[in-house]
Design an enzyme around this catalytic site. Structure first.
Site, PDB file in Angstrom:
ATOM      1  N   SER A  27     -14.569 -13.320 -26.630  1.00 22.25           N
ATOM      2  CA  SER A  27     -13.185 -13.714 -26.344  1.00 22.25           C
ATOM      3  C   SER A  27     -12.182 -12.557 -26.360  1.00 22.25           C
ATOM      4  CB  SER A  27     -12.729 -14.788 -27.323  1.00 22.25           C
ATOM      5  OG  SER A  27     -13.157 -16.041 -26.855  1.00 22.25           O
TER       6      SER A  27
ATOM      7  N   LYS B 146     -10.707 -11.831 -23.113  1.00 24.93           N
ATOM      8  CA  LYS B 146      -9.683 -12.702 -22.511  1.00 24.93           C
ATOM      9  C   LYS B 146      -8.329 -11.989 -22.393  1.00 24.93           C
ATOM     10  CE  LYS B 146     -11.851 -16.962 -24.221  1.00 24.93           C
ATOM     11  NZ  LYS B 146     -11.822 -17.990 -25.264  1.00 24.93           N
TER      12      LYS B 146
ATOM     13  N   TYR C  81     -17.632 -15.205 -15.571  1.00 18.62           N
ATOM     14  CA  TYR C  81     -17.100 -15.374 -16.931  1.00 18.62           C
ATOM     15  C   TYR C  81     -18.107 -14.895 -17.992  1.00 18.62           C
ATOM     16  CZ  TYR C  81     -15.408 -17.699 -21.170  1.00 18.62           C
ATOM     17  OH  TYR C  81     -14.983 -17.963 -22.451  1.00 18.62           O
TER      18      TYR C  81
ATOM     19  N   TYR D  21      -7.906 -17.720 -32.815  1.00 17.64           N
ATOM     20  CA  TYR D  21      -8.295 -19.132 -32.757  1.00 17.64           C
ATOM     21  C   TYR D  21      -7.272 -19.994 -33.508  1.00 17.64           C
ATOM     22  CZ  TYR D  21     -12.661 -16.914 -31.339  1.00 17.64           C
ATOM     23  OH  TYR D  21     -13.585 -16.150 -30.707  1.00 17.64           O
TER      24      TYR D  21
HETATM   25  N1  GLU Z   1     -18.270 -16.452 -24.263  1.00 15.19           N
HETATM   26  C1  GLU Z   1     -17.814 -17.247 -25.345  1.00 15.19           C
HETATM   27  C2  GLU Z   1     -17.605 -18.689 -24.932  1.00 15.19           C
HETATM   28  O1  GLU Z   1     -16.997 -18.954 -23.961  1.00 15.19           O
HETATM   29  C3  GLU Z   1     -16.553 -16.658 -25.892  1.00 15.19           C
HETATM   30  C4  GLU Z   1     -16.037 -17.437 -27.061  1.00 15.19           C
HETATM   31  C5  GLU Z   1     -15.296 -16.638 -28.058  1.00 15.19           C
HETATM   32  O2  GLU Z   1     -15.558 -15.461 -28.293  1.00 15.19           O
HETATM   33  O3  GLU Z   1     -14.381 -17.253 -28.620  1.00 15.19           O
HETATM   34  O4  GLU Z   1     -18.075 -19.569 -25.592  1.00 15.19           O
END
Ligand code: GLU
Length: 309
Positions: free
Chosen positions: A65, A68, A193, A245
């Site tokens: 993530s 992102k 992705y 998060y």
């Molecule tokens: N590739 C992971 C997913 O989409 C990333 C999630 C994360 O790092 O929060 O589940």
């Protein structure tokens, strides 16, 4: 300047490392389950090019993530904020990163923010290019510029492992497609992705990305404005409001540094105007943040008064 010497930083790593036993490595992406829960690495990158590091610094990990924020910066540069925020919101959710619930219960026309998976998938969809290959290459080139490392690539093993098991992300994508947020083939989006999330580096590289965000998008070494300052500001604001998060509020209160974490155990932090921090500690707490990484940031923030609030 904090932690001038690696010894000083190593003492904090040793202290933070004690809590790795309470964490758990993510294994819903099977390849991530192979990580060693006791690993902990930290690098601090200063604008003058100096770097202090400690721990398992050479270990590579996938961004997950953390990617992102980087993709968001690229897409904001590609398309401009009004286009992007027509399709993705700016509000924190309080739900887990992969939750589908608000998309349905709030009858939202768009995902709440670009840091949850639904929003990140919409952002990845917006990367410009004629093919998945070209879009991925543009993203990789951007990451290479940020890290000043032309060898940055993605892990085939981790991307394949996620691609084979990304059922929830496929569901989110179909939901987005139904709502007109994306219009590409879901398998192609998954391909892009999962490769984006599997981009691999060590904590030194991650700290270097952090310092670019910390310096408002300027690469302090070359002096080049890699990311326009208003876009760097938007990214850092999302890091504060939704970067950790559904623990982002507590993190802002206790630590007060813009940061983004990933389920691989990576954390990229940008102390505004001061330095970038890259952390890798794969043992995660209940919210999916690196348990020792959070402890380490807490020690750094408290010892050196790093909170921006
Ligand atoms: N590739 C992971 C997913 O989409 C990333 C999630 C994360 O790092 O929060 O589940």
């Amino acid at each position: 300047m904090l932690c001038r010497t690696s010894e000083e930083l190593q003492a904090l790593v040793d202290e933070a490392k004690r809590c790795t036993v309470k964490g758990k490595v993510a294994d819903y992406i099977p390849a991530l389950g192979k990580a060693n829960p006791n690993d902990l690495a930290v690098a601090i990158h200063y604008p003058n090019g100096e770097c202090t590091s400690a721990g398992d610094i050479e270990k590579k990990f996938t961004l997950q993530s953390v990617s992102k924020v980087i993709t968001l910066a690229l897409v904001l540069m590609d398309r401009g904020p009004s286009y992007v925020f027509e399709k993705v919101g700016m509000e924190p959710t309080g739900d887990p990163f992969n939750s589908i619930v608000k998309l349905e219960t709030m009858a939202l026309s768009k995902p709440l923010n670009p840091m949850i998976n639904a929003g990140a998938l919409a952002v990845t969809h917006m990367i410009k290019g004629d093919s998945v290959k070209q879009r991925l290459e543009r993203l990789l080139e951007f990451v290479r510029e940020l890290t000043n490392d032309s060898t940055v690539f993605y892990s085939e093993d981790v991307s394949r492992s996620e691609f084979e098991t990304a059922f929830l992300n496929r569901s989110l994508s179909y939901f987005l497609k139904q709502n007109g947020i994306i219009n590409e083939d879901v398998e192609e989006l998954m391909d892009l992705y999962t490769k984006q999330c599997a981009i691999e580096m060590n904590s030194l590289d991650l700290a270097r990305i952090g310092v670019v965000f910390a310096m408002d998008g300027v690469d302090p070494i070359s002096g080049k404005q890699i990311i326009p300052s208003d876009i760097a500001r938007i990214c850092k604001t999302f890091m504060v409001t939704c970067g950790m998060y559904n623990a982002s509020g507590e993190f802002a209160i206790k630590i007060g540094i813009p940061a983004k974490s990933g389920v691989s155990g990576g954390i990229m932090a940008a102390v505004p105007g001061k330095f970038g921090i890259g952390i890798f500690g794969p043992a995660l707490n209940e919210q999916g943040n690196s348990i020792a990484g959070i402890k380490l940031l807490e020690l750094l923030s408290n010892n050196y008064q790093l909170s921006m609030f």
